[in-house]
Design a protein around this motif. Structure first.
Motif, PDB file in Angstrom:
ATOM      1  N   ARG A   4       0.692  -1.152   0.059  1.00 11.92           N
ATOM      2  CA  ARG A   4      -0.166  -0.005   0.131  1.00 11.92           C
ATOM      3  C   ARG A   4       0.857   1.234  -0.014  1.00 11.92           C
ATOM      4  N   THR A   5       2.033   1.118   1.041  1.00 13.33           N
ATOM      5  CA  THR A   5       2.920   2.314   0.680  1.00 13.33           C
ATOM      6  C   THR A   5       3.580   2.593  -0.410  1.00 13.33           C
ATOM      7  N   LEU A   6       3.959   1.537  -0.892  1.00 10.78           N
ATOM      8  CA  LEU A   6       4.470   1.657  -2.183  1.00 10.78           C
ATOM      9  C   LEU A   6       3.788   2.174  -3.432  1.00 10.78           C
ATOM     10  N   VAL A   7       2.555   1.694  -3.412  1.00 12.92           N
ATOM     11  CA  VAL A   7       1.470   2.235  -4.393  1.00 12.92           C
ATOM     12  C   VAL A   7       1.355   3.861  -4.021  1.00 12.92           C
ATOM     13  N   PHE A   8       1.213   4.140  -3.019  1.00 14.91           N
ATOM     14  CA  PHE A   8       1.134   5.605  -2.675  1.00 14.91           C
ATOM     15  C   PHE A   8       2.194   6.462  -2.989  1.00 14.91           C
ATOM     16  N   ILE A   9       3.529   5.888  -3.074  1.00 15.06           N
ATOM     17  CA  ILE A   9       4.636   6.633  -3.252  1.00 15.06           C
ATOM     18  C   ILE A   9       4.770   6.717  -4.817  1.00 15.06           C
ATOM     19  N   LEU A  10       4.601   5.678  -5.559  1.00 19.47           N
ATOM     20  CA  LEU A  10       4.360   5.674  -6.826  1.00 19.47           C
ATOM     21  C   LEU A  10       3.520   6.673  -7.202  1.00 19.47           C
ATOM     22  N   ALA A  11       2.415   6.665  -6.730  1.00 19.33           N
ATOM     23  CA  ALA A  11       1.172   7.616  -7.244  1.00 19.33           C
ATOM     24  C   ALA A  11       1.717   9.116  -6.941  1.00 19.33           C
ATOM     25  N   LEU A  12       2.405   9.433  -6.059  1.00 19.84           N
ATOM     26  CA  LEU A  12       2.869  10.769  -5.611  1.00 19.84           C
ATOM     27  C   LEU A  12       3.929  11.080  -6.779  1.00 19.84           C
ATOM     28  N   ALA A  13       4.924  10.254  -7.204  1.00 17.18           N
ATOM     29  CA  ALA A  13       5.756  10.338  -8.312  1.00 17.18           C
ATOM     30  C   ALA A  13       5.415  10.514  -9.601  1.00 17.18           C
ATOM     31  N   GLY A  14       3.976  10.163  -9.865  1.00 22.30           N
ATOM     32  CA  GLY A  14       3.423  10.139 -11.173  1.00 22.30           C
ATOM     33  C   GLY A  14       3.886   9.286 -12.198  1.00 22.30           C
ATOM     34  N   ASP A 193      -6.024  29.134 -11.112  1.00 20.74           N
ATOM     35  CA  ASP A 193      -6.067  27.909 -11.887  1.00 20.74           C
ATOM     36  C   ASP A 193      -6.517  26.858 -11.126  1.00 20.74           C
ATOM     37  N   LEU A 194      -5.809  26.793  -9.863  1.00 17.84           N
ATOM     38  CA  LEU A 194      -6.111  25.332  -9.063  1.00 17.84           C
ATOM     39  C   LEU A 194      -7.421  25.572  -8.607  1.00 17.84           C
ATOM     40  N   ARG A 220      -8.602  12.625 -12.454  1.00 21.26           N
ATOM     41  CA  ARG A 220      -8.070  13.817 -12.524  1.00 21.26           C
ATOM     42  C   ARG A 220      -6.750  13.626 -12.553  1.00 21.26           C
ATOM     43  N   CYS A 221      -5.989  12.734 -11.852  1.00 28.77           N
ATOM     44  CA  CYS A 221      -4.608  12.783 -11.793  1.00 28.77           C
ATOM     45  C   CYS A 221      -4.075  11.673 -12.441  1.00 28.77           C
ATOM     46  N   HIS A 222      -4.898  10.688 -12.999  1.00 29.78           N
ATOM     47  CA  HIS A 222      -4.417   9.517 -13.787  1.00 29.78           C
ATOM     48  C   HIS A 222      -5.789   8.801 -14.203  1.00 29.78           C
ATOM     49  N   ASP A 223      -5.359   7.914 -15.420  1.00 32.87           N
ATOM     50  CA  ASP A 223      -6.377   7.102 -15.676  1.00 32.87           C
ATOM     51  C   ASP A 223      -7.281   6.443 -14.535  1.00 32.87           C
ATOM     52  N   HIS A 224      -8.608   5.760 -14.486  1.00 27.93           N
ATOM     53  CA  HIS A 224      -9.143   5.679 -13.371  1.00 27.93           C
ATOM     54  C   HIS A 224      -8.603   4.289 -13.085  1.00 27.93           C
ATOM     55  N   LYS A 225      -8.240   3.827 -12.004  1.00 27.47           N
ATOM     56  CA  LYS A 225      -7.626   2.676 -11.594  1.00 27.47           C
ATOM     57  C   LYS A 225      -8.475   1.460 -12.062  1.00 27.47           C
ATOM     58  N   PHE A 226      -9.880   1.357 -11.952  1.00 25.62           N
ATOM     59  CA  PHE A 226     -10.786   0.142 -12.271  1.00 25.62           C
ATOM     60  C   PHE A 226     -11.491   0.426 -13.261  1.00 25.62           C
ATOM     61  N   ASP A 227     -12.126   1.760 -13.191  1.00 26.90           N
ATOM     62  CA  ASP A 227     -13.343   1.797 -14.350  1.00 26.90           C
ATOM     63  C   ASP A 227     -12.546   2.269 -15.590  1.00 26.90           C
ATOM     64  N   PRO A 228     -13.412   2.242 -17.020  1.00 23.67           N
ATOM     65  CA  PRO A 228     -12.934   2.459 -18.322  1.00 23.67           C
ATOM     66  C   PRO A 228     -13.079   3.927 -18.514  1.00 23.67           C
ATOM     67  N   ARG A 384      -0.821  14.399 -13.608  1.00 21.57           N
ATOM     68  CA  ARG A 384      -0.824  14.165 -12.028  1.00 21.57           C
ATOM     69  C   ARG A 384      -1.752  15.221 -11.386  1.00 21.57           C
ATOM     70  N   GLY A 385      -2.811  15.752 -12.268  1.00 22.13           N
ATOM     71  CA  GLY A 385      -3.641  16.682 -11.665  1.00 22.13           C
ATOM     72  C   GLY A 385      -2.992  18.081 -11.376  1.00 22.13           C
ATOM     73  N   GLU A 386      -1.506  18.434 -11.736  1.00 23.95           N
ATOM     74  CA  GLU A 386      -1.127  19.601 -11.364  1.00 23.95           C
ATOM     75  C   GLU A 386      -1.571  20.657 -12.396  1.00 23.95           C
ATOM     76  N   THR A 387      -1.671  21.893 -11.881  1.00 28.16           N
ATOM     77  CA  THR A 387      -2.240  22.790 -13.079  1.00 28.16           C
ATOM     78  C   THR A 387      -1.095  23.287 -13.619  1.00 28.16           C
TER      79      THR A 387
END
Length: 700
Positions: A4-14, A193-194, A220-228, A384-387
């Motif tokens: 779970r921590t690894l996935v979170f870190i990877l998400a922050l890293a984009g 913008d934000l 908003r930040c990446h393709d939906h993890k589950f849905d199309p 990554r959702g960044e303006t």
């Protein structure tokens, strides 16, 4: 390191390590994205009873007439029945309740949960939404008029872009667009913008979850993890909403924020309203400018530097001698004179602002809402959702996985909200009707056919009765998207009318009543509980208020309210109108509301939490308002000259509270208890016991 921590870190890293959801081709095979199909000759009961037979479960017999009448009244109007002598056919009872103005008050409140309705902004600036009540009343009126659900949705997304036959319909449709402006906003966000993208994200979330039953905002930040739902689809819809200007009403006054316009409304009332609007808006602009000047003067850094040096200057005068003392004394007097001059300036600004607050020009009827921006544009993907990290530009559009060839694409000269609204409610959209009929079923049975009513995606629950869900969705559309016809068909079914009796075998086999062998008892919502207490005490005012609750506050002087000013805890609870008309102020709800699981107004709520906790019983045992209502209920019984003894009074009390007479055992115990004290004290105590009882708080 945990996964779970690894996935979170990877998400922050984009990074791309987060798995994307289903492809569009796979997504179109998902059950909820298939067109609903109706089984020829099917009905609610045939589909429910076929499933019961498959599961080898025996359905309960029908509930008693008294229990059914109480169930219908509470479900359709949110009020207990007042006349148990009516022996008309149940279908006639249902028709009467559907025509009642209380129907819209009950079912409109369900939609207000989804619309995250509130009378204040919340968050960093709890600005009052003084005119949000018009949207609330629009929702109530729409349910009472049985407005087709597809039109109801279209008006809230794009009512300002829809044609109107007259000024009344124009006002109604402008008011409907407040749906897009009611969300909580970070008014003090300094990044333009934000701010705008956060507003768009909140709008996408309420449209996605509320209408489609999909968490579109998760892309908003990446393709939906589950849905199309790829990011491109999120920003296709974001382009539509970024091309839309929400009209928030009064913004925070006298501060520098992201908001260039601190007061934005639709003016209602046709030409008369349009004539009044410019002067009124100009007044608000001047008031804001004057307040900003006042606050700027109060917080001037130069003045504070002088103020900060005063103690040191005073010590210098006390410790110096001779010429040094004279100089120090002169410096001190100069500083004090300068501060006094500043104070005079500030006092003048404060007096001018206070005077200005009381001389507002004539106002048109205002409503929050939305309109198209002057500049219509597509939106770039925000990596990554960044303006500040922008990718490709995405043409304005809709979810690709729901491809409707006959749906119109967004117009080039408008935001595209009208086409979005039409796509949402298109007969070939597989979600919209399914999501709504599932919500209606959940409100009537306590358990939805899809138990994740705002998630029809991959991680959502599958329907317990897929054929029934499709039957209801198709029938809903075939009958003109009529909510009343849908409800009528459901409540007249054998499935709805079953008793709540428990069967040992069925309970062991199906403890959660998934297969609908009985009607499960349900706790009433807090509004129904409060209104039922007022009805029992005879204190309920059943008519809509002529004067809105927030009218007792000054729109310029009480513009913002915070959690340290809990003005609702006393005044709101003694208001005798129905609970739906009480203001919903974020951060300062009446004590009773969160205690009994009111929908948090900060987000769309598809299904309220249910809880039975000791604090609820303690409230009903000790709260001063509950005790007062119990006294009113007792006085009402004792002063009724048509009741000649305690036996008759007791029967009337039980009929009002439970829609049934007391059992022999209940009557014996109650009559014995009434002899233990004075009439008023004993009856008050008994009435409070009734209010605090489980049966009073449950639909059976």
């Amino acid at each position: 390191m945990s996964l779970r921590t690894l996935v979170f870190i990877l998400a922050l890293a984009g990074t791309s390590a987060i798995a994307a959801g289903l492809s569009l081709e796979e997504g179109r095979k998902l059950w909820s994205l298939q067109p609903p199909q109706i089984v020829p000759g099917a009905s609610i009961d045939s589909l429910v009873e076929a499933k019961l037979a498959e599961k080898k479960l025996k359905p309960n017999a029908p509930a008693s007439r008294a229990a059914l009448v109480r169930r219908l009244y509470l479900d359709l109007t949110g009020l207990p029945p007042s006349d148990l002598s009516d022996r008309s056919d149940l279908s006639d009872v249902v028709d009467t309740l559907l025509k009642s103005p209380h129907f819209g008050e009950r079912w409109g409140r369900h939609w207000l949960d989804i619309a995250r309705y509130a009378d204040s902004n919340g968050r960093d600036r709890n600005v009052m939404n003084y005119h949000a009540w018009r949207y609330r009343d629009y929702v109530i009126a729409s349910f009472n008029a049985d407005k087709p659900y597809d039109v109801f949705v279209q008006e809230q997304i794009a009512g300002d872009l829809m044609p109107a036959k007259d000024n009344a319909q124009r006002d109604e449709r402008l008011t409907a667009t407040a749906f897009l402006a009611l969300g909580a906003k970070a008014f003090e966000e300094l990044k333009q913008d934000l701010f705008h993208m956060d507003v768009v994200d909140e709008q996408i979330d309420v449209i996605g979850r509320g209408v489609l039953g999909l968490s579109v905002a998760c892309a908003r930040c990446h393709d939906h993890k589950f849905d199309p739902i790829p990011m491109a689809d999120y920003y296709a819809i974001a382009g539509i909403l970024r091309s839309t200007q929400p009209l928030y009403g009064h913004g925070p006054r006298g501060i520098k924020t992201t908001m260039f316009h601190h007061t934005e409304f639709h003016a209602l009332g046709g030409e008369a309203g349009q004539k009044l609007a410019p002067a009124a808006l100009a007044y608000f602009t001047k008031l804001d400018a004057d307040m900003l000047a006042m606050h700027t003067a109060r917080s001037d850094r130069y003045r504070y530097r002088i103020q900060k040096r005063l103690p040191e200057a005073k010590r210098a005068v006390e410790s110096a001698t001779g010429e040094a003392k004279a100089k120090a004394d002169a410096d001190l007097k100069a500083m004090e004179a300068e501060i006094a001059e500043w104070n005079v300036t500030i006092k003048k600004l404060e007096d001018d602002v206070e005077a200005l607050k009381d001389v507002a020009p004539p106002q048109p009827a205002w409503t929050m809402g939305a309109r198209d921006r002057e500049a219509i544009s597509d939106c770039r993907i925000h990596l990554r959702g960044e303006t500040t990290s922008l990718g490709d530009t995405v043409p304005r559009g809709f979810l690709q996985v729901i491809s409707i060839p006959s749906a119109k694409p967004p117009a080039k000269t408008q935001s595209g909200r009208l086409e979005l609204a039409q796509w949402l409610t298109h007969r070939d959209n597989p979600l919209t009707a399914r999501v709504m009929v599932n919500r209606v079923w959940q409100k009537l049975f306590g358990r939805a056919l899809v138990t994740t009513p705002d998630d029809f995606g991959v991680n959502g629950a599958k329907p317990s009765h897929p054929e029934l869900l499709d039957y209801l969705a198709v029938r809903f559309m075939q009958q003109g998207w009529s909510v009343k016809k849908l409800i009528r068909e459901i409540v007249l079914s054998r499935a709805y009318q079953r008793s709540t009796d428990r069967s040992e075998n069925a309970t062991l086999s199906d403890p959660d009543n998934v297969w609908l062998w009985r009607m499960a008892p349900r706790p009433v919502e807090v509004e129904v509980l409060r209104d039922s207490i007022l009805a029992l005490s005879g204190q309920l005012d059943p008519y809509p208020p002529q004067r809105q609750f927030l009218d007792r506050f000054h729109p310029q002087k009480d513009a913002e309210l915070f959690t340290f000013k809990p003005f609702l805890t006393v005044e709101a609870i003694v208001d005798h109108h129905r609970s739906v008309y009480l203001p919903v102020v974020r951060g300062t709800l009446p004590e009773m509301f969160p205690l009994f699981n009111f929908a948090p107004p900060e987000r769309p709520v598809a299904q309220r939490e249910e809880s039975l906790v000791p604090a609820q019983s303690l409230f009903l045992m000790n709260n001063a308002w509950v005790l007062e209502q119990a006294r009113h209920a007792a006085t009402r019984l004792l002063s009724d000259t048509s009741l000649t003894d305690d036996t008759q009074r007791l029967r009337r009390l039980y009929e009002r509270a439970f829609s049934r007479p007391p059992t022999a055992a209940e009557q014996t115990r109650a009559l014995a208890y009434l002899k233990t004290g004075g009439p008023e004290t004993a009856w008050t105590s008994l009435c409070q016991t009734i209010i605090a009882s489980a049966e009073f708080r449950v639909v059976r």
